[in-house]
Design a protein around this motif. Structure first.
Motif, PDB file in Angstrom:
ATOM      1  N   TYR A  33       2.655   4.794  11.069  1.00 56.55           N
ATOM      2  CA  TYR A  33       2.393   3.745  10.084  1.00 56.55           C
ATOM      3  C   TYR A  33       3.375   2.584  10.172  1.00 56.55           C
ATOM      4  CZ  TYR A  33      -1.270   6.174   7.468  1.00 56.55           C
ATOM      5  OH  TYR A  33      -2.459   6.752   7.081  1.00 56.55           O
ATOM      6  N   GLN A  34       4.354   2.664  11.029  1.00 53.72           N
ATOM      7  CA  GLN A  34       5.337   1.588  11.130  1.00 53.72           C
ATOM      8  C   GLN A  34       4.678   0.310  11.623  1.00 53.72           C
ATOM      9  OE1 GLN A  34       8.505   2.951  13.629  1.00 53.72           O
ATOM     10  NE2 GLN A  34       9.107   4.605  12.264  1.00 53.72           N
ATOM     11  N   GLN A  35       4.894  -0.782  10.863  1.00 49.33           N
ATOM     12  CA  GLN A  35       4.464  -2.138  11.246  1.00 49.33           C
ATOM     13  C   GLN A  35       2.958  -2.241  11.440  1.00 49.33           C
ATOM     14  OE1 GLN A  35       6.824  -2.955  14.729  1.00 49.33           O
ATOM     15  NE2 GLN A  35       8.673  -3.373  13.547  1.00 49.33           N
ATOM     16  N   LEU A  36       2.187  -1.421  10.717  1.00 44.57           N
ATOM     17  CA  LEU A  36       0.736  -1.509  10.765  1.00 44.57           C
ATOM     18  C   LEU A  36       0.184  -1.638   9.354  1.00 44.57           C
ATOM     19  CD1 LEU A  36      -0.416   1.172  13.386  1.00 44.57           C
ATOM     20  CD2 LEU A  36      -0.389  -1.313  13.660  1.00 44.57           C
ATOM     21  N   ALA A  37      -0.936  -2.332   9.223  1.00 45.29           N
ATOM     22  CA  ALA A  37      -1.628  -2.389   7.947  1.00 45.29           C
ATOM     23  C   ALA A  37      -2.172  -1.007   7.607  1.00 45.29           C
ATOM     24  CB  ALA A  37      -2.761  -3.408   8.010  1.00 45.29           C
ATOM     25  N   PHE A  38      -2.411  -0.773   6.329  1.00 44.16           N
ATOM     26  CA  PHE A  38      -2.804   0.564   5.874  1.00 44.16           C
ATOM     27  C   PHE A  38      -4.074   1.048   6.578  1.00 44.16           C
ATOM     28  CE2 PHE A  38      -5.393   3.182   3.082  1.00 44.16           C
ATOM     29  CZ  PHE A  38      -4.531   4.224   2.812  1.00 44.16           C
ATOM     30  N   VAL A  80       5.590   3.629  -1.160  1.00 43.17           N
ATOM     31  CA  VAL A  80       4.569   4.667  -1.136  1.00 43.17           C
ATOM     32  C   VAL A  80       3.330   4.143  -0.429  1.00 43.17           C
ATOM     33  CG1 VAL A  80       3.249   6.265  -2.546  1.00 43.17           C
ATOM     34  CG2 VAL A  80       5.480   5.500  -3.316  1.00 43.17           C
ATOM     35  N   GLN A  81       3.005   2.858  -0.619  1.00 48.01           N
ATOM     36  CA  GLN A  81       1.851   2.294   0.078  1.00 48.01           C
ATOM     37  C   GLN A  81       2.162   2.084   1.551  1.00 48.01           C
ATOM     38  OE1 GLN A  81       0.696  -1.273  -1.922  1.00 48.01           O
ATOM     39  NE2 GLN A  81       0.243  -0.249  -3.857  1.00 48.01           N
ATOM     40  N   MET A  82       3.431   1.801   1.867  1.00 42.62           N
ATOM     41  CA  MET A  82       3.811   1.585   3.266  1.00 42.62           C
ATOM     42  C   MET A  82       3.845   2.878   4.047  1.00 42.62           C
ATOM     43  SD  MET A  82       6.843  -1.169   2.625  1.00 42.62           S
ATOM     44  CE  MET A  82       7.168  -1.443   4.368  1.00 42.62           C
TER      45      MET A  82
END
Length: 320
Positions: free
Chosen positions: A119-124, A313-315
């Motif tokens: 999830y690093q540096q990506l949109a959800f 939490v969203q990230m």
């Protein structure tokens, strides 16, 4: 770092590959060394100081702290909220304004660590799509589903440490906070911030303070009415009263920032007032009014985007 418990060596049946044992030849004392030891033993010992002299001050003995119950245990969040209310009255309005947090993670530690890398540096939505495809594929197919070469190397490093026994789900759960942080940051691509999020939302550790997190620092600034955002080095002292439930207090700091941003975004835009004695608005005036409305809508969109970026939490979805 937010963790203050002392590091204790974790027993493991396999020798640690990063800490090789000395060769057998080094264990035996060579003759020259034995002579030096014998000579030092024959020297007269120093006389102890008399009671009248001032002894050197003793250093304080550090006592290892006991890791508390996980926040996922029954009644632990309620106990944390009661403690925070009593320890810091400034938190009471923030606590009253939000529902209690929940710290239940359905994923095993390995999957949570993999998610934190993907999830690093990506949109959800993009990260969720990559992760759903990753679960069903082998390592050789990582590049084909959109995982960059760098992230693939991070995942391979994590998998190698699991395969070699350096890490496992069981010893991750058993280690104290400081030892766990030291072990996980040895994995390529996992830094201190990711470790703190993992401890809070995957392991439900109760006393973790991500002191470098900008959202928490801004929350502390707003909570105490500070002129400047506190530096990470100042956070330990400012948040000392929250022990041993700094994880829960940090969660409320994120909620505080989120609610303030939402209030700012929901504030009605000031409309220009036309004096009643003036004639009907001209085309130039209507154009200015339209530009002002467009400017306010752009500001609201920026503020809404800021809300999503403030919440770790969203990230890192899926960690809690």
């Amino acid at each position: 770092m937010g963790e203050q418990s002392l590091s204790q060596p974790f027993p493991h049946p396999h020798p640690h590959p990063l800490s090789p044992s000395p060769p057998a030849s080094a264990a035996a004392t060579p003759p020259a060394t034995a002579l030096a030891v014998s000579a030092s033993a024959s020297r007269p010992k120093k006389k102890p100081r008399s009671s009248g002299s001032n002894p050197a001050p003793k250093k304080p003995r550090l006592v290892p702290s006991v890791r508390g119950r996980p926040l996922s245990a029954d009644g632990e969040v309620d106990a944390a909220i009661r403690h925070l209310r009593a320890a810091d009255p400034a938190l009471a309005p923030v606590i009253d304004a939000h529902d209690p947090p929940s710290f239940h993670c359905p994923h095993p530690p390995f999957h949570s660590l993999v998610r934190s890398v993907l999830y690093q540096q990506l949109a959800f939505k993009a990260a969720a799509s990559v992760y759903s495809r990753f679960i069903a594929l082998s390592a050789e197919q990582l590049r084909q589903i959109g995982v960059s070469a760098r992230k693939a190397s991070y995942l391979h490093d994590l998998a190698r440490k699991y395969a070699s026994g350096i890490l496992s789900d069981d010893n991750i759960v058993a280690m104290d906070d400081r030892s766990l942080a030291a072990m996980l940051t040895m994995v390529n691509g996992i830094g201190a911030w990711s470790v703190h999020m993992f401890m809070i939302f995957s392991l439900a550790r109760p006393d973790v303070l991500p002191s470098a997190d900008l959202g928490i620092r801004k929350g502390v600034q707003m909570l105490y009415g500070l002129e400047d955002v506190p530096r990470p080095s100042q956070m330990e002292k400012l948040c000392e009263r929250w022990r041993p439930y700094r994880s829960v207090a940090a969660w409320y700091m994120w909620r505080l920032i989120e609610s303030k941003a939402a209030q700012t975004a929901a504030a009605p835009a000031a409309m220009p007032v036309v004096p009643p004695a003036m004639p009907a608005p001209s085309e130039e005036f209507m154009l200015q009014q339209h530009q002002q409305q467009h400017h306010h809508q752009h500001q609201q969109q920026q503020q809404q985007a800021a809300i999503q970026m403030l919440d770790p939490v969203q990230m890192l979805p899926g960690l809690g």
